[in-house]
Design a protein around this motif. Structure first.
Motif, short mmCIF file in Angstrom:
data_model
loop_
_atom_site.label_atom_id
_atom_site.label_comp_id
_atom_site.label_asym_id
_atom_site.label_seq_id
_atom_site.Cartn_x
_atom_site.Cartn_y
_atom_site.Cartn_z
N LEU A 41 -10.63 -15.04 25.34
CA LEU A 41 -9.18 -15.10 25.49
C LEU A 41 -8.68 -14.03 26.45
N LEU A 42 -9.25 -12.84 26.32
CA LEU A 42 -8.86 -11.72 27.18
C LEU A 42 -9.20 -12.02 28.65
N PHE A 43 -10.39 -12.57 28.87
CA PHE A 43 -10.77 -12.93 30.24
C PHE A 43 -9.82 -13.97 30.80
N MET A 44 -9.39 -14.89 29.95
CA MET A 44 -8.49 -15.95 30.39
C MET A 44 -7.12 -15.36 30.78
N CYS A 45 -6.63 -14.42 29.97
CA CYS A 45 -5.34 -13.80 30.25
C CYS A 45 -5.40 -12.98 31.55
N CYS A 46 -6.55 -12.45 31.87
CA CYS A 46 -6.72 -11.66 33.09
C CYS A 46 -7.36 -12.53 34.18
N HIS A 47 -7.01 -13.78 34.19
CA HIS A 47 -7.58 -14.72 35.16
C HIS A 47 -7.16 -14.35 36.58
N PRO A 48 -8.09 -14.42 37.54
CA PRO A 48 -7.76 -14.01 38.91
C PRO A 48 -6.69 -14.89 39.57
N ALA A 49 -6.40 -16.07 39.01
CA ALA A 49 -5.36 -16.92 39.59
C ALA A 49 -3.97 -16.35 39.33
N LEU A 50 -3.88 -15.33 38.46
CA LEU A 50 -2.57 -14.78 38.08
C LEU A 50 -2.26 -13.50 38.84
N SER A 51 -0.95 -13.25 39.04
CA SER A 51 -0.53 -11.95 39.60
C SER A 51 -0.74 -10.90 38.52
N SER A 52 -0.76 -9.62 38.92
CA SER A 52 -1.03 -8.59 37.91
C SER A 52 0.10 -8.52 36.88
N THR A 53 1.36 -8.77 37.29
CA THR A 53 2.45 -8.75 36.30
C THR A 53 2.25 -9.86 35.27
N ALA A 54 1.78 -11.02 35.73
CA ALA A 54 1.53 -12.14 34.82
C ALA A 54 0.35 -11.82 33.89
N GLN A 55 -0.69 -11.21 34.44
CA GLN A 55 -1.85 -10.84 33.62
C GLN A 55 -1.44 -9.89 32.50
N VAL A 56 -0.63 -8.91 32.87
CA VAL A 56 -0.18 -7.92 31.90
C VAL A 56 0.65 -8.59 30.79
N ALA A 57 1.61 -9.43 31.20
CA ALA A 57 2.49 -10.08 30.22
C ALA A 57 1.70 -10.96 29.27
N LEU A 58 0.80 -11.76 29.83
CA LEU A 58 0.04 -12.70 29.01
C LEU A 58 -0.92 -11.97 28.07
N THR A 59 -1.54 -10.90 28.55
CA THR A 59 -2.45 -10.13 27.72
C THR A 59 -1.71 -9.52 26.53
N LEU A 60 -0.53 -8.95 26.79
CA LEU A 60 0.24 -8.34 25.71
C LEU A 60 0.66 -9.39 24.69
N ARG A 61 0.99 -10.58 25.20
CA ARG A 61 1.46 -11.63 24.32
C ARG A 61 0.30 -12.26 23.52
N ALA A 62 -0.73 -12.70 24.23
CA ALA A 62 -1.79 -13.48 23.57
C ALA A 62 -2.80 -12.60 22.84
N VAL A 63 -3.19 -11.49 23.43
CA VAL A 63 -4.21 -10.64 22.80
C VAL A 63 -3.54 -9.53 22.00
N GLY A 64 -2.46 -8.96 22.55
CA GLY A 64 -1.77 -7.88 21.86
C GLY A 64 -0.91 -8.36 20.71
N GLY A 65 -0.54 -9.66 20.75
CA GLY A 65 0.26 -10.21 19.66
C GLY A 65 1.70 -9.71 19.64
N LEU A 66 2.19 -9.18 20.77
CA LEU A 66 3.59 -8.76 20.83
C LEU A 66 4.47 -9.99 21.03
N THR A 67 5.73 -9.90 20.58
CA THR A 67 6.65 -11.01 20.83
C THR A 67 7.16 -10.92 22.27
N THR A 68 7.63 -12.05 22.78
CA THR A 68 8.20 -12.06 24.14
C THR A 68 9.33 -11.05 24.24
N LYS A 69 10.12 -10.94 23.17
CA LYS A 69 11.25 -10.02 23.18
C LYS A 69 10.76 -8.57 23.31
#
Lengths: 121, 413
Positions: free
Chosen positions: B109-137
């Motif tokens: 899952l972590l590798f997927m969130c840090c996928h090279p097709a994403l910009s670094s801002t997107a990688q960061v946001a997705l990692t925090l959401r999917a792996v970190g379990g933070l809410t979007t808010k």
């Protein structure tokens, strides 16, 4: 009503010749006001812009958009930062006055127009 | 949140990526799986504090999440509905033992969130959401953007992954090292975002620094045989240990040499030092291990004057060999000036003048200003402090540089 309280580049430019005590005092004033507005729930948004020397102005020249280095207005009149607060006009003017008393440089207070919330997709 | 709920929340945040990863492995669609996971977490958050935590919380969450996913598909369209039914019960209610260990799934899952097709801002946001379990808010709050903006960013990121054709599996062996580097850089980015953020507006911000450390611990559990993962975790611990001493109550920066070292977190320092001790020399050396070693030398010095600068200088020499760049040269110049005086540092910086990147960085100006100040050239130091103040995007840093310039001007008079 929402009001935008604007600070201009001239305030920053005057810092060059200020004493360390004056600069510390201004930082304390700004941090304090920011915290006060946040705590009271009046603050809607607040941003400080980077120095206008880093600005680029895009102008319409010879039938097309052309980018040139530098701010649109003179540095002194260039926007340096703003608060948007939801309050009475009296209160917005009071906030601006607290800053102007210290920095001795003008600030502008202007009502923000109402608009419908953006459509969600 | 109510304080009594904190153990439940901690448990849920640990389980969240495991549930999501297990679902994503089975069903693919990251987007729908994430919604289903959130539903399950929400159900747990409302029910567990009253009814008690179930005996097998993970199984409970997984069941609720699966049910939610099936509900979602049923309601999505008649075609979808037929597909789910055709796929049959074995996909919706698989035997619990036919899945690999959860650790592997979380890593995927972590590798997927840090996928090279994403910009670094997107990688960061997705990692925090999917792996970190933070809410979007919470993520939006941490990055000071509106919630709707962050929601969009996360949705786009998930779409980009789907469009890239990525499947839920670990990257192939020949890509693994490069992909792992991206994961570590994303975690370091999250850490630095938290570490350099202005403290004035931190009132309602999720603590990104602690979150980065939590994620680094997780990756360390998943990849125990990687020296750089351990190095990154040690670097974070040894740097974050100084946080309390790094700013004053009003948010002003305090440089390292002026910090009250009794306020450093000795527990974090001990953990970082121990981690580094068991890592250095056992694995190929890398940039995070070296940076952690530098942080360790600072943390071990009882006073600024007691800092072992020759050691730091040697570490930066090694770093320059394995990962050269203007920022490393900059650090090397600081170390050198502490060993041989400011003129030696300035001379080294002189070699960077032609480097465009270095010339544009405000850090370059700020360091040069410090060295010039030490060398007694107040006038040029002041000009460079002011130039750096104009170019920085960090408000506390700008205030620090302005103050520094002003002190010089008034000492002269």
């Amino acid at each position: 009503m929402k009001y935008m309280i604007m600070m201009f580049g001239g305030a920053g430019a005057s810092m060059r010749d200020r004493s360390p005590e004056w600069i510390s005092g201004m930082h304390a004033l700004m941090v304090g006001l920011d915290a006060e507005l946040r705590e009271s729930g009046e603050l809607v948004d607040s941003r400080k812009l980077m120095d206008p020397s880093g600005a680029t102005t895009v102008r319409f020249v010879d039938s097309k958009a052309v980018a040139t280095d530098g701010p649109f207005a003179e540095v002194k009149e260039s926007l340096a930062g703003y608060w948007i607060i939801e309050s009475s006009e009296e209160r917005a003017l009071e906030v601006a006055a607290k800053c102007v008393d210290y920095i001795e440089f003008p600030m502008e207070v202007r009502p923000v127009m109402d608009e419908p919330p953006p459509a969600t997709t | 949140m109510i304080e009594a709920n904190e153990p439940v929340e901690d448990l849920l945040r640990d389980l969240a990526p495991q549930i999501l990863a297990a679902l994503a492995r089975q069903y693919g669609q990251l987007d729908a799986c994430e919604d289903a996971t959130q539903e399950a977490l929400l159900a747990a958050l409302t029910q567990w504090p009253n009814d008690g935590v179930p005996n097998q919380p993970r199984a409970w969450l997984r069941t609720v999440a699966r049910r939610s996913l099936v509900d979602h598909w049923r309601s999505e369209s008649a075609r979808r509905q037929r597909e789910v039914r055709a796929a049959g019960a074995e996909r919706v209610f698989p035997a619990a033992d036919d899945e690999p260990a959860d650790g592997d799934d979380t890593l995927t899952l972590l590798f997927m969130c840090c996928h090279p097709a994403l910009s670094s801002t997107a990688q960061v946001a997705l990692t925090l959401r999917a792996v970190g379990g933070l809410t979007t808010k919470e993520i939006a709050g941490a990055f000071l953007v509106p919630e709707a903006t962050m929601a969009k960013r996360i949705t786009r990121a998930k779409q980009a992954i789907a469009q890239s054709g990525a499947t839920f599996e670990l990257p192939p062996a020949q890509e693994l090292a490069a992909r792992q580097e991206v994961v570590l850089s994303v975690l370091y980015l999250i850490f630095n975002e938290g570490y350099t953020a202005s403290s004035g507006a931190q009132l309602h911000r999720v603590d990104l620094t602690s979150e980065a450390i939590r994620l680094a611990r997780l990756v360390r559990r998943l990849l125990p045989a990687d020296g750089e993962v351990a190095g990154l975790l040690a670097l974070m611990l040894l740097t974050d240990a100084r946080r309390a001493a790094r700013t004053t109550a009003d948010g002003s920066l305090v440089p390292l040499e002026e910090q009250d070292r009794s306020r450093w977190d000795s527990v974090a320092i001990q953990e970082g030092l121990a981690l580094l001790a068991e890592t250095l020399g056992r694995f190929p050396v890398g940039q995070y291990q070296l940076q952690a070693a530098v942080a360790a030398v600072h943390d071990e010095a009882a006073t600024a004057g007691a800092t072992d600068w020759p050691q730091i200088s040697a570490l930066y020499d090694t770093l320059e060999r394995i990962a050269p760049g203007p920022m490393v040269t900059l650090s090397r110049a600081v170390a050198l000036s502490n060993v041989h005086g400011p003129r030696a540092g300035l001379a080294l910086l002189g070699t960077l003048d032609a480097d465009d990147l270095a010339a544009r960085s405000h850090r370059f100006d700020a360091v040069r200003a410090h060295l010039l100040e030490q060398a007694g050239d107040s006038r040029r130091a002041r000009d460079l402090y002011l130039r750096a103040a104009k170019a920085t995007a960090s408000l506390p840093e700008q205030r620090y540089l302005q103050l520094r310039a002003s002190r010089l001007a008034h000492d002269q008079r």
